[in-house]
Design a protein around this motif. Structure first.
Motif, PDB file in Angstrom:
ATOM      1  N   THR A 122      54.857 -29.531   0.513  1.00  8.73           N
ATOM      2  CA  THR A 122      54.847 -29.495  -0.952  1.00  8.73           C
ATOM      3  C   THR A 122      53.421 -29.722  -1.454  1.00  8.73           C
ATOM      4  O   THR A 122      52.531 -30.106  -0.685  1.00  8.73           O
ATOM      5  CB  THR A 122      55.759 -30.598  -1.515  1.00  8.73           C
ATOM      6  OG1 THR A 122      55.179 -31.876  -1.215  1.00  8.73           O
ATOM      7  CG2 THR A 122      57.155 -30.509  -0.920  1.00  8.73           C
ATOM      8  N   PRO A 123      53.168 -29.508  -2.745  1.00 11.96           N
ATOM      9  CA  PRO A 123      51.828 -29.810  -3.280  1.00 11.96           C
ATOM     10  C   PRO A 123      51.388 -31.246  -3.021  1.00 11.96           C
ATOM     11  O   PRO A 123      50.192 -31.505  -2.869  1.00 11.96           O
ATOM     12  CB  PRO A 123      51.997 -29.530  -4.782  1.00 11.96           C
ATOM     13  CG  PRO A 123      53.055 -28.479  -4.853  1.00 11.96           C
ATOM     14  CD  PRO A 123      54.013 -28.828  -3.761  1.00 11.96           C
ATOM     15  N   ALA A 124      52.330 -32.182  -2.977  1.00  6.77           N
ATOM     16  CA  ALA A 124      51.975 -33.589  -2.736  1.00  6.77           C
ATOM     17  C   ALA A 124      51.295 -33.768  -1.394  1.00  6.77           C
ATOM     18  O   ALA A 124      50.444 -34.658  -1.239  1.00  6.77           O
ATOM     19  CB  ALA A 124      53.228 -34.455  -2.815  1.00  6.77           C
ATOM     20  N   PHE A 125      51.668 -32.950  -0.410  1.00  2.00           N
ATOM     21  CA  PHE A 125      51.057 -33.076   0.918  1.00  2.00           C
ATOM     22  C   PHE A 125      49.545 -32.875   0.829  1.00  2.00           C
ATOM     23  O   PHE A 125      48.762 -33.622   1.420  1.00  2.00           O
ATOM     24  CB  PHE A 125      51.680 -32.059   1.874  1.00  2.00           C
ATOM     25  CG  PHE A 125      51.078 -32.090   3.255  1.00  2.00           C
ATOM     26  CD1 PHE A 125      51.513 -33.006   4.189  1.00  2.00           C
ATOM     27  CD2 PHE A 125      50.069 -31.200   3.601  1.00  2.00           C
ATOM     28  CE1 PHE A 125      50.956 -33.047   5.466  1.00  2.00           C
ATOM     29  CE2 PHE A 125      49.507 -31.223   4.871  1.00  2.00           C
ATOM     30  CZ  PHE A 125      49.950 -32.150   5.802  1.00  2.00           C
ATOM     31  N   HIS A 126      49.113 -31.880   0.076  1.00  2.00           N
ATOM     32  CA  HIS A 126      47.683 -31.586  -0.046  1.00  2.00           C
ATOM     33  C   HIS A 126      46.998 -32.542  -1.019  1.00  2.00           C
ATOM     34  O   HIS A 126      45.889 -33.010  -0.768  1.00  2.00           O
ATOM     35  CB  HIS A 126      47.499 -30.137  -0.503  1.00  2.00           C
ATOM     36  CG  HIS A 126      48.113 -29.141   0.428  1.00  2.00           C
ATOM     37  ND1 HIS A 126      47.526 -28.775   1.620  1.00  2.00           N
ATOM     38  CD2 HIS A 126      49.287 -28.468   0.361  1.00  2.00           C
ATOM     39  CE1 HIS A 126      48.297 -27.890   2.240  1.00  2.00           C
ATOM     40  NE2 HIS A 126      49.374 -27.690   1.500  1.00  2.00           N
ATOM     41  N   GLN A 127      47.664 -32.847  -2.126  1.00  2.00           N
ATOM     42  CA  GLN A 127      47.067 -33.737  -3.123  1.00  2.00           C
ATOM     43  C   GLN A 127      46.804 -35.128  -2.546  1.00  2.00           C
ATOM     44  O   GLN A 127      45.783 -35.752  -2.853  1.00  2.00           O
ATOM     45  CB  GLN A 127      47.973 -33.819  -4.344  1.00  2.00           C
ATOM     46  CG  GLN A 127      48.097 -32.510  -5.117  1.00  2.00           C
ATOM     47  CD  GLN A 127      49.264 -32.516  -6.079  1.00  2.00           C
ATOM     48  OE1 GLN A 127      49.971 -33.516  -6.224  1.00  2.00           O
ATOM     49  NE2 GLN A 127      49.479 -31.371  -6.746  1.00  2.00           N
ATOM     50  N   LYS A 128      47.712 -35.612  -1.733  1.00  2.00           N
ATOM     51  CA  LYS A 128      47.563 -36.948  -1.153  1.00  2.00           C
ATOM     52  C   LYS A 128      46.833 -36.935   0.191  1.00  2.00           C
ATOM     53  O   LYS A 128      46.592 -37.992   0.770  1.00  2.00           O
ATOM     54  CB  LYS A 128      48.948 -37.578  -0.956  1.00  2.00           C
ATOM     55  CG  LYS A 128      49.726 -37.815  -2.229  1.00  2.00           C
ATOM     56  CD  LYS A 128      51.055 -38.471  -1.904  1.00  2.00           C
ATOM     57  CE  LYS A 128      51.895 -38.713  -3.129  1.00  2.00           C
ATOM     58  NZ  LYS A 128      53.188 -39.372  -2.809  1.00  2.00           N
ATOM     59  N   GLU A 129      46.510 -35.741   0.685  1.00  2.00           N
ATOM     60  CA  GLU A 129      45.850 -35.603   1.988  1.00  2.00           C
ATOM     61  C   GLU A 129      46.629 -36.353   3.077  1.00  2.00           C
ATOM     62  O   GLU A 129      46.110 -37.186   3.810  1.00  2.00           O
ATOM     63  CB  GLU A 129      44.397 -36.096   1.917  1.00  2.00           C
ATOM     64  CG  GLU A 129      43.552 -35.294   0.945  1.00  2.00           C
ATOM     65  CD  GLU A 129      42.090 -35.697   0.940  1.00  2.00           C
ATOM     66  OE1 GLU A 129      41.696 -36.528   1.779  1.00  2.00           O
ATOM     67  OE2 GLU A 129      41.332 -35.174   0.106  1.00  2.00           O
ATOM     68  N   LEU A 130      47.907 -36.028   3.161  1.00  2.00           N
ATOM     69  CA  LEU A 130      48.795 -36.681   4.118  1.00  2.00           C
ATOM     70  C   LEU A 130      48.545 -36.179   5.526  1.00  2.00           C
ATOM     71  O   LEU A 130      48.043 -35.074   5.741  1.00  2.00           O
ATOM     72  CB  LEU A 130      50.258 -36.438   3.728  1.00  2.00           C
ATOM     73  CG  LEU A 130      50.656 -36.879   2.327  1.00  2.00           C
ATOM     74  CD1 LEU A 130      52.120 -36.550   2.069  1.00  2.00           C
ATOM     75  CD2 LEU A 130      50.395 -38.369   2.125  1.00  2.00           C
ATOM     76  N   GLN A 131      48.929 -36.999   6.495  1.00  2.00           N
ATOM     77  CA  GLN A 131      48.834 -36.630   7.905  1.00  2.00           C
ATOM     78  C   GLN A 131      50.244 -36.376   8.428  1.00  2.00           C
ATOM     79  O   GLN A 131      51.165 -37.143   8.144  1.00  2.00           O
ATOM     80  CB  GLN A 131      48.181 -37.749   8.716  1.00  2.00           C
ATOM     81  CG  GLN A 131      46.788 -38.118   8.240  1.00  2.00           C
ATOM     82  CD  GLN A 131      46.258 -39.335   8.971  1.00  2.00           C
ATOM     83  OE1 GLN A 131      46.420 -39.471  10.187  1.00  2.00           O
ATOM     84  NE2 GLN A 131      45.625 -40.236   8.226  1.00  2.00           N
ATOM     85  N   LEU A 132      50.392 -35.322   9.198  1.00  2.00           N
ATOM     86  CA  LEU A 132      51.708 -34.920   9.696  1.00  2.00           C
ATOM     87  C   LEU A 132      51.661 -34.763  11.204  1.00  2.00           C
ATOM     88  O   LEU A 132      50.779 -34.091  11.740  1.00  2.00           O
ATOM     89  CB  LEU A 132      52.127 -33.601   9.052  1.00  2.00           C
ATOM     90  CG  LEU A 132      53.493 -33.025   9.418  1.00  2.00           C
ATOM     91  CD1 LEU A 132      54.593 -33.953   8.928  1.00  2.00           C
ATOM     92  CD2 LEU A 132      53.651 -31.640   8.822  1.00  2.00           C
ATOM     93  N   VAL A 133      52.611 -35.397  11.888  1.00  2.00           N
ATOM     94  CA  VAL A 133      52.711 -35.254  13.342  1.00  2.00           C
ATOM     95  C   VAL A 133      54.155 -34.928  13.705  1.00  2.00           C
ATOM     96  O   VAL A 133      55.090 -35.312  13.004  1.00  2.00           O
ATOM     97  CB  VAL A 133      52.258 -36.526  14.100  1.00  2.00           C
ATOM     98  CG1 VAL A 133      50.810 -36.839  13.809  1.00  2.00           C
ATOM     99  CG2 VAL A 133      53.140 -37.722  13.748  1.00  2.00           C
ATOM    100  N   GLY A 134      54.322 -34.210  14.779  1.00  2.00           N
ATOM    101  CA  GLY A 134      55.644 -33.919  15.312  1.00  2.00           C
ATOM    102  C   GLY A 134      55.845 -34.647  16.628  1.00  2.00           C
ATOM    103  O   GLY A 134      54.888 -35.082  17.264  1.00  2.00           O
ATOM    104  N   THR A 135      57.092 -34.784  17.013  1.00  2.00           N
ATOM    105  CA  THR A 135      57.380 -35.426  18.289  1.00  2.00           C
ATOM    106  C   THR A 135      58.625 -34.784  18.883  1.00  2.00           C
ATOM    107  O   THR A 135      59.488 -34.287  18.160  1.00  2.00           O
ATOM    108  CB  THR A 135      57.581 -36.945  18.121  1.00  2.00           C
ATOM    109  OG1 THR A 135      57.752 -37.561  19.392  1.00  2.00           O
ATOM    110  CG2 THR A 135      58.783 -37.243  17.250  1.00  2.00           C
ATOM    111  N   SER A 136      58.703 -34.779  20.197  1.00  2.00           N
ATOM    112  CA  SER A 136      59.836 -34.143  20.867  1.00  2.00           C
ATOM    113  C   SER A 136      60.349 -35.065  21.969  1.00  2.00           C
ATOM    114  O   SER A 136      60.932 -36.105  21.698  1.00  2.00           O
ATOM    115  CB  SER A 136      59.407 -32.785  21.424  1.00  2.00           C
ATOM    116  OG  SER A 136      60.502 -32.129  22.022  1.00  2.00           O
ATOM    117  N   ASP A 137      60.095 -34.704  23.220  1.00  2.00           N
ATOM    118  CA  ASP A 137      60.605 -35.509  24.334  1.00  2.00           C
ATOM    119  C   ASP A 137      59.911 -36.865  24.399  1.00  2.00           C
ATOM    120  O   ASP A 137      58.853 -37.082  23.805  1.00  2.00           O
ATOM    121  CB  ASP A 137      60.399 -34.759  25.649  1.00  2.00           C
ATOM    122  CG  ASP A 137      61.238 -33.493  25.719  1.00  2.00           C
ATOM    123  OD1 ASP A 137      62.216 -33.400  24.955  1.00  2.00           O
ATOM    124  OD2 ASP A 137      60.917 -32.612  26.523  1.00  2.00           O
ATOM    125  N   GLY A 138      60.517 -37.775  25.165  1.00  2.00           N
ATOM    126  CA  GLY A 138      60.025 -39.140  25.243  1.00  2.00           C
ATOM    127  C   GLY A 138      58.648 -39.261  25.879  1.00  2.00           C
ATOM    128  O   GLY A 138      58.167 -38.368  26.569  1.00  2.00           O
TER     129      GLY A 138
END
Length: 347
Positions: A274-290
Motif C-alpha cells: 500500500t502507499p503506507a509501505f513507501h511513505q513509512k519506508e517499511l522493511q519487509l521480509v518473508g520466511t518459509s521453512d525452519g
C-alpha cells in the motif's frame, strides 16, 4: 546376510484396516540386513481426489531408520489449497503428489550405521500422510518420553515460526502486532512470548479463536473493525492470515521504518503493498521453512517441559487416518474450520 521381510495383511480401503506386521527372519553368511515393507500413502491424484496407494518402500540403508506412523497433522493453510487446486504457485501442478509433512512415528528398525536412534524410539519426521517410511537418521528428531505426540508434532511449525521471529529480531520492549490467529499466527505468538517479547497484540475476525490467543499470552485480541485506522504503536508486525486486507492493516499500523514479516505462504490471495509501505519506508521480509529443526527441537522440548502451555489446544479436531479423505472434503466445503487437525494411526 540377515534378511527381514515385513509385509502387511488385509490392506484394503484404509491405511490401518486389519494391518499386522509379519516378520520373516532368514540368516545366511554376512552381516548386512535387508528390509522389505509395504506402506500406504495418501496421494492427491487430481483436484479434490485423494487415494490411499500401496507402495513398496526402499531398502533400509546403513544410515536410515524404518518408522511406523503414530500420528500426523493436517497443515490446513498449505494442504487445503493444494487439495482444492487453488494454491498459488509458479509451476503447473503435477499429479499424483504426496500429501502432508508433519509426522511422528515409532522406530521399527535401524540400519547398522545409525548411531543415536533405537527401535522403540519416537521420532518426528517430514514424510507426510503415510503408514510407514524409511528416512535418514539425520532427518529424524528424537522425541523425549515426556513430550506428548500432539506437542511433538508442533516442533515443525514452531521452527518455521521461529525463523520469521529471528529474522526481524524484535526487542523485548518493542510492541508487536500479528494478523491471523490460525496455526501460524498462534505459533508465532507462542515463539514471541517465549523469546521474551512483552507486548504482543493480535487481530482475528473469528471470535472463537480469541480465547486461545489470550491463553498463549496475547495482550489484546481485536476484531479488524476495532483496530484504530492509523497507529504508530507497533515496531514489528507478522502477517499470518494470507489475506490482503490484513496485510494492508499491518502496513497502516506499523511505525516508520518498522519491520513486517510475512509468515503465510500466499496460497489464498496476492498480498499487495500500500502507499503506507513507501511513505513509512517499511522493511519487509518473508520466511518459509525452519531455521534448524534439530536445534529448535532441543529448545522447544525444553521450553514445554519447563512451562505449562495450552499449545495442544490448537488441535481442535482429531480424526483417524481412515477419516483423512472425508476430512479434506469437509474442509473444502467449509463444514469444519479448525485451527489444526491431528490424525491418529491405528496399530
Amino acid at each position: 546376510m540377515q534378511a527381514i521381510y515385513v509385509t502387511f495383511a488385509s490392506l484394503e480401503n484404509h491405511p490401518t484396516s486389519g494391518t499386522h506386521s509379519i516378520l520373516h527372519n532368514q540368516r545366511t553368511n554376512g552381516a548386512s540386513m535387508t528390509y522389505i515393507i509395504s506402506s500406504k500413502s495418501l496421494l492427491l491424484t487430481a483436484v479434490r481426489h485423494l487415494e490411499w496407494i500401496t507402495e513398496e518402500l526402499p531398502p533400509l540403508s546403513p544410515q536410515s531408520i524404518l518408522v511406523q506412523t503414530r500420528a500426523g497433522a493436517i497443515s490446513i493453510g498449505s494442504e487445503l489449497p493444494q487439495y482444492t487446486g487453488t494454491a498459488s504457485q509458479n509451476d503447473p501442478t503435477r499429479y499424483p503428489r504426496m500429501t502432508g509433512y508433519e509426522s511422528i512415528g515409532t522406530v521399527m528398525a535401524c540400519g547398522p550405521a545409525v548411531q543415536h536412534l533405537h527401535p522403540g524410539d519416537r521420532v518426528i519426521a517430514f514424510y507426510g500422510h503415510r503408514t510407514h517410511a524409511v528416512v535418514p537418521e539425520m532427518k529424524s528428531i528424537l522425541v523425549p518420553g515426556d513430550i506428548s505426540d500432539p506437542l511433538a508434532l508442533l516442533t515443525i511449525l514452531t521452527c518455521d515460526a521461529a525463523k520469521g521471529v529471528r529474522k526481524v529480531a524484535p526487542k523485548p520492549e518493542e510492541a508487536v502486532l500479528i494478523t491471523g490467529a490460525g496455526a501460524m499466527g498462534l505459533l508465532t505468538l507462542f515463539i514471541l512470548k517465549a523469546y521474551g517479547i512483552v507486548a504482543v497484540d493480535m487481530v482475528e475476525p473469528r471470535v472463537e479463536r480469541h480465547t486461545l490467543a489470550r491463553r498463549l499470552g496475547a495482550r489484546n485480541v481485536l476484531l479488524p473493525q476495532d483496530v484504530v485506522p492509523t497507529s504508530k504503536t507497533y515496531s514489528v508486525a507478522f502477517e499470518c492470515s494470507s489475506r490482503n486486507e490484513a496485510f494492508a492493516l499491518l502496513q497502516n499500523q506499523v511505525q516508520e521504518n518498522g519491520r513486517i514479516c510475512i509468515t503465510s505462504d500466499g496460497n489464498l490471495e496476492p498480498l499487495e503493498l500500500t502507499p503506507a509501505f513507501h511513505q513509512k519506508e517499511l522493511q519487509l521480509v518473508g520466511t518459509s521453512d525452519g531455521w534448524d529443526y534439530h536445534q529448535h527441537a532441543a529448545w522447544f522440548f525444553q521450553e514445554v517441559q519447563q512451562r505449562s502451555t495450552p499449545l495442544e489446544q490448537l488441535f481442535e479436531v482429531q480424526v483417524t487416518s481412515r477419516e483423512l479423505i472425508s476430512t479434506f472434503e469437509q474442509l473444502a466445503i467449509g463444514a469444519i474450520q479448525p485451527v489444526k487437525i491431528q490424525v491418529s494411526y491405528g496399530s
